[in-house]
Motif scaffolding. Structure first.
Motif, PDB file in Angstrom:
ATOM      1  N   ASP A  80      -3.525   0.709   8.304  1.00  0.00           N
ATOM      2  CA  ASP A  80      -2.076   1.894   8.482  1.00  0.00           C
ATOM      3  C   ASP A  80      -2.206   2.417   9.739  1.00  0.00           C
ATOM      4  O   ASP A  80      -1.132   3.052  10.295  1.00  0.00           O
ATOM      5  CB  ASP A  80      -2.898   2.246   7.102  1.00  0.00           C
ATOM      6  CG  ASP A  80      -2.043   3.652   6.636  1.00  0.00           C
ATOM      7  OD1 ASP A  80      -0.841   3.441   7.465  1.00  0.00           O
ATOM      8  OD2 ASP A  80      -1.802   4.106   6.016  1.00  0.00           O
ATOM      9  N   HIS A 133       2.634   9.773  -2.051  1.00  0.00           N
ATOM     10  CA  HIS A 133       2.219   8.660  -2.421  1.00  0.00           C
ATOM     11  C   HIS A 133       1.652   7.620  -2.842  1.00  0.00           C
ATOM     12  O   HIS A 133       1.775   6.346  -3.508  1.00  0.00           O
ATOM     13  CB  HIS A 133       3.673   8.319  -1.071  1.00  0.00           C
ATOM     14  CG  HIS A 133       2.427   7.800  -0.025  1.00  0.00           C
ATOM     15  ND1 HIS A 133       1.936   8.491   0.928  1.00  0.00           N
ATOM     16  CD2 HIS A 133       1.350   6.424   0.049  1.00  0.00           C
ATOM     17  CE1 HIS A 133       0.992   8.352   1.547  1.00  0.00           C
ATOM     18  NE2 HIS A 133       1.099   7.063   1.429  1.00  0.00           N
ATOM     19  N   HIS A 189      -6.036   4.320  -0.338  1.00  0.00           N
ATOM     20  CA  HIS A 189      -5.631   4.394   1.242  1.00  0.00           C
ATOM     21  C   HIS A 189      -6.040   5.302   2.063  1.00  0.00           C
ATOM     22  O   HIS A 189      -5.950   5.124   3.539  1.00  0.00           O
ATOM     23  CB  HIS A 189      -4.669   2.647   1.647  1.00  0.00           C
ATOM     24  CG  HIS A 189      -3.511   3.629   1.630  1.00  0.00           C
ATOM     25  ND1 HIS A 189      -2.820   3.511   0.404  1.00  0.00           N
ATOM     26  CD2 HIS A 189      -2.774   4.288   2.323  1.00  0.00           C
ATOM     27  CE1 HIS A 189      -1.361   3.994   0.109  1.00  0.00           C
ATOM     28  NE2 HIS A 189      -1.559   4.277   1.739  1.00  0.00           N
ATOM     29  N   HIS A 190      -5.625   6.477   1.784  1.00  0.00           N
ATOM     30  CA  HIS A 190      -6.137   7.436   2.808  1.00  0.00           C
ATOM     31  C   HIS A 190      -7.543   8.835   2.335  1.00  0.00           C
ATOM     32  O   HIS A 190      -7.292   9.469   2.995  1.00  0.00           O
ATOM     33  CB  HIS A 190      -4.481   8.530   2.107  1.00  0.00           C
ATOM     34  CG  HIS A 190      -3.116   8.044   2.659  1.00  0.00           C
ATOM     35  ND1 HIS A 190      -2.780   8.035   4.819  1.00  0.00           N
ATOM     36  CD2 HIS A 190      -2.135   7.800   2.588  1.00  0.00           C
ATOM     37  CE1 HIS A 190      -1.784   7.263   4.557  1.00  0.00           C
ATOM     38  NE2 HIS A 190      -1.275   7.181   3.340  1.00  0.00           N
ATOM     39  N   HIS A 242       0.351  -1.500  -0.042  1.00  0.00           N
ATOM     40  CA  HIS A 242       0.277  -0.082   0.290  1.00  0.00           C
ATOM     41  C   HIS A 242       1.026   1.281   0.090  1.00  0.00           C
ATOM     42  O   HIS A 242       0.298   2.095  -0.346  1.00  0.00           O
ATOM     43  CB  HIS A 242      -1.091   0.109   1.362  1.00  0.00           C
ATOM     44  CG  HIS A 242      -0.105   0.170   2.441  1.00  0.00           C
ATOM     45  ND1 HIS A 242      -0.013  -1.122   3.349  1.00  0.00           N
ATOM     46  CD2 HIS A 242      -0.493   1.188   2.967  1.00  0.00           C
ATOM     47  CE1 HIS A 242       0.456  -0.021   4.305  1.00  0.00           C
ATOM     48  NE2 HIS A 242       0.001   1.372   4.633  1.00  0.00           N
ATOM     49  N   ASP A 243       1.752   1.476   0.144  1.00  0.00           N
ATOM     50  CA  ASP A 243       2.765   2.175   0.668  1.00  0.00           C
ATOM     51  C   ASP A 243       3.641   2.003  -0.436  1.00  0.00           C
ATOM     52  O   ASP A 243       5.122   3.402   0.108  1.00  0.00           O
ATOM     53  CB  ASP A 243       2.897   2.308   1.588  1.00  0.00           C
ATOM     54  CG  ASP A 243       2.152   3.389   2.626  1.00  0.00           C
ATOM     55  OD1 ASP A 243       1.753   4.080   2.432  1.00  0.00           O
ATOM     56  OD2 ASP A 243       2.445   3.691   4.229  1.00  0.00           O
TER      57      ASP A 243
END
Ligand SMILES: [Fe+2]
Length: 199
Positions: free
Chosen positions: A147, A88, A112-113, A59-60
């Motif tokens: 996360d 990112h 995901h953010h 994910h990152d």
């Protein structure tokens, strides 16, 4: 097929920043603890498990493309630095879509953010698109909670670390605003039931 590129990507991540690599691994472990409840409640199927794990470990991955000084900064970041670091998720998505990676995994990396309430301002804005609620892909909603939890319980020089119980309290507090309320509760139940072994 996608499995072939993952070790190479993770090796690149290890060279770039071991703290991020450790974070990816911890998020994958927290998600692993959620799998029994996610499947029991039919939120994911058995066929989803491998893709969810892969989403967690990647994910990152966009942080490979963030400058070292920013990734390894030991002080809280200013607004312009935050803006750079928030790139990112798109950088990871743009990189992975050139590989043979499934759409579900790509969406998890990209979104995901995002925030459940769609808010795009304040200290923790949703990004990159300001999606809200069920418009945010399921894997992204799951990963976002694991996360954030790891970000709270992991030590960083500029912020110390929170206890597991304090971090779970924050997940509950931001359930329904930052986080999907149903997945938040499931995360809290999953981590609480094995909390002592995490300490
Ligand atoms: Fe991220």
């Amino acid at each position: 097929m996608e499995q072939n590129v993952i070790p190479t990507i993770l090796q690149a991540m290890e060279k770039k920043d071991q703290v991020t690599l450790m974070h990816l691994s911890k998020v994958q472990q927290f998600i692993n603890l959620m799998i029994p409840k996610l499947t029991e409640k039919n939120i994911i199927s058995e066929e989803d498990i491998a893709d969810l794990w892969t989403s967690a470990i990647l994910h990152d991955v966009g942080k490979i493309f963030i400058v070292d000084d920013l990734l390894k900064e030991n002080k809280p970041l200013d607004q312009s630095q935050m803006k750079n670091i928030r790139e990112h998720s798109m950088k990871g998505y743009n990189f992975l879509r050139l590989q043979n990676i499934s759409h579900k995994i790509l969406s998890a990396v990209k979104y995901h953010h995002e925030r459940w309430d769609g808010k795009t301002s304040g200290q923790y804005p949703g990004y990159p698109e300001g999606l809200r609620g069920f418009d945010i892909p399921l894997y992204a909603r799951i990963i976002q909670i694991a996360d954030s939890f790891d970000a709270m319980v992991a030590y960083r020089p500029y912020k110390g670390k929170k206890s597991i119980w304090c971090a779970l309290k924050e997940i509950r507090e931001y359930s329904g605003t930052q986080f999907d309320p149903y997945i938040s509760q499931l995360f809290i139940d999953s981590i609480s039931s094995c909390g002592l072994s995490l300490m």
